[in-house]
Design a protein around this motif. Structure first.
Motif, PDB file in Angstrom:
ATOM      1  N   SER A   1      -7.757  -5.520  -5.059  1.00 18.87           N
ATOM      2  CA  SER A   1      -7.025  -4.290  -4.794  1.00 18.87           C
ATOM      3  C   SER A   1      -7.909  -3.071  -5.030  1.00 18.87           C
ATOM      4  O   SER A   1      -9.022  -3.166  -5.566  1.00 18.87           O
ATOM      5  CB  SER A   1      -5.775  -4.209  -5.680  1.00 18.87           C
ATOM      6  N   GLY A   2      -7.393  -1.902  -4.649  1.00 22.41           N
ATOM      7  CA  GLY A   2      -8.136  -0.674  -4.858  1.00 22.41           C
ATOM      8  C   GLY A   2      -7.225   0.517  -5.017  1.00 22.41           C
ATOM      9  O   GLY A   2      -6.088   0.535  -4.537  1.00 22.41           O
ATOM     10  N   ASN A   3      -7.742   1.522  -5.733  1.00 23.41           N
ATOM     11  CA  ASN A   3      -7.020   2.783  -5.925  1.00 23.41           C
ATOM     12  C   ASN A   3      -5.661   2.562  -6.585  1.00 23.41           C
ATOM     13  O   ASN A   3      -4.612   2.915  -6.036  1.00 23.41           O
ATOM     14  CB  ASN A   3      -6.858   3.515  -4.592  1.00 23.41           C
TER      15      ASN A   3
ATOM     16  N   ALA B   1      -3.938  -8.095  -1.982  1.00 17.55           N
ATOM     17  CA  ALA B   1      -4.808  -6.935  -1.755  1.00 17.55           C
ATOM     18  C   ALA B   1      -3.961  -5.677  -1.622  1.00 17.55           C
ATOM     19  O   ALA B   1      -3.626  -5.242  -0.514  1.00 17.55           O
ATOM     20  CB  ALA B   1      -5.661  -7.151  -0.512  1.00 17.55           C
ATOM     21  N   CYS B   2      -3.588  -5.086  -2.740  1.00 20.05           N
ATOM     22  CA  CYS B   2      -2.809  -3.850  -2.735  1.00 20.05           C
ATOM     23  C   CYS B   2      -3.747  -2.644  -2.738  1.00 20.05           C
ATOM     24  O   CYS B   2      -4.894  -2.728  -3.182  1.00 20.05           O
ATOM     25  CB  CYS B   2      -1.889  -3.793  -3.944  1.00 20.05           C
ATOM     26  N   SER B   3      -3.248  -1.509  -2.297  1.00 23.35           N
ATOM     27  CA  SER B   3      -4.050  -0.294  -2.307  1.00 23.35           C
ATOM     28  C   SER B   3      -3.150   0.929  -2.443  1.00 23.35           C
ATOM     29  O   SER B   3      -1.995   0.918  -2.017  1.00 23.35           O
ATOM     30  CB  SER B   3      -4.887  -0.177  -1.022  1.00 23.35           C
ATOM     31  N   ASN B   4      -3.706   1.958  -3.062  1.00 19.56           N
ATOM     32  CA  ASN B   4      -2.991   3.224  -3.245  1.00 19.56           C
ATOM     33  C   ASN B   4      -1.638   3.006  -3.925  1.00 19.56           C
ATOM     34  O   ASN B   4      -0.585   3.375  -3.406  1.00 19.56           O
ATOM     35  CB  ASN B   4      -2.811   3.939  -1.903  1.00 19.56           C
TER      36      ASN B   4
ATOM     37  N   LEU C   1     -11.904  -5.187  -8.115  1.00 26.00           N
ATOM     38  CA  LEU C   1     -10.820  -4.224  -8.010  1.00 26.00           C
ATOM     39  C   LEU C   1     -11.436  -2.839  -8.243  1.00 26.00           C
ATOM     40  O   LEU C   1     -12.039  -2.595  -9.279  1.00 26.00           O
ATOM     41  CB  LEU C   1      -9.735  -4.521  -9.033  1.00 26.00           C
ATOM     42  N   SER C   2     -11.302  -1.958  -7.283  1.00 26.96           N
ATOM     43  CA  SER C   2     -12.051  -0.700  -7.305  1.00 26.96           C
ATOM     44  C   SER C   2     -11.151   0.491  -7.639  1.00 26.96           C
ATOM     45  O   SER C   2      -9.963   0.517  -7.326  1.00 26.96           O
ATOM     46  CB  SER C   2     -12.722  -0.462  -5.954  1.00 26.96           C
TER      47      SER C   2
ATOM     48  N   SER D   1       0.838  -1.195   0.000  1.00 23.38           N
ATOM     49  CA  SER D   1       0.000   0.000   0.000  1.00 23.38           C
ATOM     50  C   SER D   1       0.874   1.246   0.000  1.00 23.38           C
ATOM     51  O   SER D   1       2.021   1.228   0.462  1.00 23.38           O
ATOM     52  CB  SER D   1      -0.940   0.018   1.211  1.00 23.38           C
TER      53      SER D   1
END
Length: 283
Positions: free
Chosen positions: A85-87, A51-54, A114-115, A21
């Motif tokens: 993941s998201g962003n 689950a990665c983000s940003n 994935l958002s 992240s």
């Protein structure tokens, strides 16, 4: 800075982000030397896993593997599959070669899409299968990209594919220059998208040019989708007439839930290769 890697079947990446992240990759040269064992070609440069983000991938030169004899996802330049993941933002990059330039999928549409994926102002060139193949997404934005496919591909190539998406999407201001293959060329493909309530999906201000050479050409191919707003696109197919050619093709399938509340306005369609400007069917 430059980073390169010699991949293997077990470690097929130059950079892997695993459950990471708040990461920025910016102003880098990222390459792979590639590897083949005659079962697959290995050439992933960026592998987004878990689950990665940003995550932001900005203004890089990203060079994939040029050996594309085997059409496997191990040779995707930017790869993310089965990930909630998201962003994630991919912007301002020059992405070369590979079978896929960008292959991104969430885990599933119901509980783990994935958002908030943003793919903006990239230059994709030399891909052999899809420039972008995107699935199981929530609210993706794909804007201002340039996609140029290589010539003399032996089977199939496509520019942008978006399937299984919820809430909304925006595909705007992209330029797709597609060269002939031995079989089929797609510009933008969308399908299995059932938006709800007041949400709509935009396909607007895109330019699609396909040079057909006795091939099947689908510049804008839409199946099983509702609540789309298709505005102000310019589509041009030219070259030698093929077996089938259409600037805009729509199909709803045999399920009555699909194919309603779509708008098609102020688009320019030109098919000089013979065939159709628009086709619509229920299969």
């Amino acid at each position: 800075a430059s980073i390169t890697c010699s991949p293997s079947p077990a470690e097929n990446y130059t950079i892997r982000l695993n459950n990471a992240s708040n990461i920025i990759l910016r102003n880098l040269i990222l390459t792979t030397s590639g590897f083949t064992n005659f079962e697959s070609n290995y050439g992933r440069v960026i592998d987004i896993n878990g689950a990665c983000s940003n995550i932001s991938i900005q203004d890089n030169l990203i060079i994939g593997y040029t050996d594309t004899d085997l059409y496997m996802d191990e040779n995707s330049v930017i790869y993310c599959r089965n990930s909630p993941s998201g962003n994630i933002e991919i912007s301002g990059n020059r992405i070369l070669h590979g079978v896929w330039s960008i292959l991104i999928e969430g885990s599933n549409l119901t509980s783990a899409p994935l958002s908030n994926l943003v793919i903006n102002k990239n230059h994709l060139e030399g891909f052999y299968y899809w420039g972008m193949e995107l699935k199981y997404l929530d609210n993706p934005v794909i804007t201002g990209n340039v996609l140029i496919s290589p010539e003399n591909i032996r089977t199939f190539t496509g520019g942008i594919s978006l399937e299984f998406t919820r809430n909304s999407f925006d595909i705007s201001g992209n330029q797709l220059i597609m060269s002939p293959t031995d079989m089929t060329v797609y510009g933008i493909q969308l399908g299995e998208i059932n938006l709800v309530q007041s949400n709509v999906g935009y396909i607007r201000n895109n330019f699609i040019a396909i040079h057909g050479d006795q091939t099947n050409n689908y510049a804008l191919y839409i199946y099983k989708m509702d609540k789309s707003r298709i505005y102000n696109n310019s589509i041009h197919i030219y070259g030698t007439p093929g077996e089938y050619s259409s600037c805009a093709s729509f199909g709803s399938g045999d399920d009555p839930v699909w194919g309603y509340d779509n708008e098609f306005k102020c688009n320019i369609l030109s098919n000089e290769a013979g065939g159709y400007c628009m086709t619509y069917g229920d299969d």
